[in-house]
Design a protein around this motif. Sequence first.
Motif, PDB file in Angstrom:
ATOM      1  N   ASP A  60      -1.745   8.677   0.201  1.00  0.00           N
ATOM      2  CA  ASP A  60      -1.384   8.828  -1.214  1.00  0.00           C
ATOM      3  C   ASP A  60      -0.958  10.252  -1.564  1.00  0.00           C
ATOM      4  O   ASP A  60      -0.654  10.547  -2.716  1.00  0.00           O
ATOM      5  CB  ASP A  60      -2.527   8.381  -2.120  1.00  0.00           C
ATOM      6  CG  ASP A  60      -3.777   9.227  -1.960  1.00  0.00           C
ATOM      7  OD1 ASP A  60      -3.812  10.122  -1.079  1.00  0.00           O
ATOM      8  OD2 ASP A  60      -4.735   9.005  -2.719  1.00  0.00           O
ATOM      9  N   SER A  64       0.846  -1.191   0.000  1.00  0.00           N
ATOM     10  CA  SER A  64       0.000   0.000   0.000  1.00  0.00           C
ATOM     11  C   SER A  64       0.884   1.245   0.000  1.00  0.00           C
ATOM     12  O   SER A  64       2.074   1.182   0.325  1.00  0.00           O
ATOM     13  CB  SER A  64      -0.906  -0.005   1.228  1.00  0.00           C
ATOM     14  OG  SER A  64      -0.139   0.213   2.393  1.00  0.00           O
ATOM     15  N   GLN A  65       0.299   2.358  -0.354  1.00  0.00           N
ATOM     16  CA  GLN A  65       1.050   3.605  -0.366  1.00  0.00           C
ATOM     17  C   GLN A  65       1.543   3.953   1.031  1.00  0.00           C
ATOM     18  O   GLN A  65       2.645   4.466   1.204  1.00  0.00           O
ATOM     19  CB  GLN A  65       0.200   4.742  -0.934  1.00  0.00           C
ATOM     20  CG  GLN A  65       0.955   6.047  -1.092  1.00  0.00           C
ATOM     21  CD  GLN A  65       2.095   5.941  -2.084  1.00  0.00           C
ATOM     22  OE1 GLN A  65       1.920   5.432  -3.179  1.00  0.00           O
ATOM     23  NE2 GLN A  65       3.261   6.425  -1.714  1.00  0.00           N
ATOM     24  N   HIS A 111       1.242   8.792   7.040  1.00  0.00           N
ATOM     25  CA  HIS A 111       0.969   9.977   6.225  1.00  0.00           C
ATOM     26  C   HIS A 111       1.424  11.240   6.962  1.00  0.00           C
ATOM     27  O   HIS A 111       1.641  11.214   8.166  1.00  0.00           O
ATOM     28  CB  HIS A 111      -0.526  10.067   5.899  1.00  0.00           C
ATOM     29  CG  HIS A 111      -1.397  10.157   7.110  1.00  0.00           C
ATOM     30  ND1 HIS A 111      -1.748   9.057   7.861  1.00  0.00           N
ATOM     31  CD2 HIS A 111      -1.968  11.221   7.712  1.00  0.00           C
ATOM     32  CE1 HIS A 111      -2.505   9.439   8.864  1.00  0.00           C
ATOM     33  NE2 HIS A 111      -2.649  10.749   8.797  1.00  0.00           N
ATOM     34  N   ASN A 146       5.305   4.702   2.161  1.00  0.00           N
ATOM     35  CA  ASN A 146       5.634   5.944   2.871  1.00  0.00           C
ATOM     36  C   ASN A 146       6.433   5.652   4.134  1.00  0.00           C
ATOM     37  O   ASN A 146       7.409   6.340   4.432  1.00  0.00           O
ATOM     38  CB  ASN A 146       4.361   6.698   3.251  1.00  0.00           C
ATOM     39  CG  ASN A 146       3.633   7.260   2.059  1.00  0.00           C
ATOM     40  OD1 ASN A 146       4.137   7.257   0.944  1.00  0.00           O
ATOM     41  ND2 ASN A 146       2.412   7.726   2.281  1.00  0.00           N
ATOM     42  N   ASP A 189       5.808  11.294   2.621  1.00  0.00           N
ATOM     43  CA  ASP A 189       4.700  10.966   1.714  1.00  0.00           C
ATOM     44  C   ASP A 189       5.062  11.341   0.273  1.00  0.00           C
ATOM     45  O   ASP A 189       6.140  11.898   0.034  1.00  0.00           O
ATOM     46  CB  ASP A 189       3.410  11.639   2.185  1.00  0.00           C
ATOM     47  CG  ASP A 189       3.360  13.134   1.951  1.00  0.00           C
ATOM     48  OD1 ASP A 189       4.359  13.711   1.470  1.00  0.00           O
ATOM     49  OD2 ASP A 189       2.324  13.737   2.249  1.00  0.00           O
ATOM     50  N   PRO A 190       4.206  11.021  -0.698  1.00  0.00           N
ATOM     51  CA  PRO A 190       4.544  11.297  -2.099  1.00  0.00           C
ATOM     52  C   PRO A 190       4.810  12.766  -2.412  1.00  0.00           C
ATOM     53  O   PRO A 190       5.501  13.077  -3.374  1.00  0.00           O
ATOM     54  CB  PRO A 190       3.311  10.799  -2.865  1.00  0.00           C
ATOM     55  CG  PRO A 190       2.712   9.776  -1.992  1.00  0.00           C
ATOM     56  CD  PRO A 190       2.978  10.233  -0.597  1.00  0.00           C
TER      57      PRO A 190
END
Length: 166
Positions: free
Chosen positions: A122, A92-93, A115, A97, A103-104
């Motif tokens: 995400d 999963s994102q 996060h 992370n 995070d992205p």
Amino acid sequence: MKKIGLICTTVLMGLTLTACGSSPSQKSTKSSSSSSSTKAIKKHKTAKQSKKEKKKQGSISSASSSSSQSQTAAQQNEQSSTQATQTSTTKSQGEINRERGYDPNGASLLPGQDHAAGSNPDGTPDAWVQGQIDWAKQNGYLNSDGTETDKGRAADQEVEQNEQDW
């Protein structure tokens, strides 16, 4: 005495075999004792040859088994690398992370979370932050592309000035 007899018989058999190999006419002049001893020698030689053949087959089978084992090992390595690739794509994102530490969008993660503050794993804004962005767009503080308007810059300057007054 028996040992000498056996040695003599063996020598005679050896001579008989060498003579047999050289001319076929000598085969008919053999005595019955030499023919029986020749049969015993032939059996002994065939037993040795069969042992040699078994050793060759064993070495061939061991070579083929080692090559099949190396092929099996190569296949297992390929399968494990494929599985590793599949597991990395199924992460999963949030897991990605946690591994990276951000995070992205490049924001650092909250301690123990997957996060950054105000965002989803995400990288999209969370519901509260998205509500603030939508309000600012509706009231003229932000353009539709997310850049500040003149009204938004004036509001920021007013906030900064109020902070300095305190």
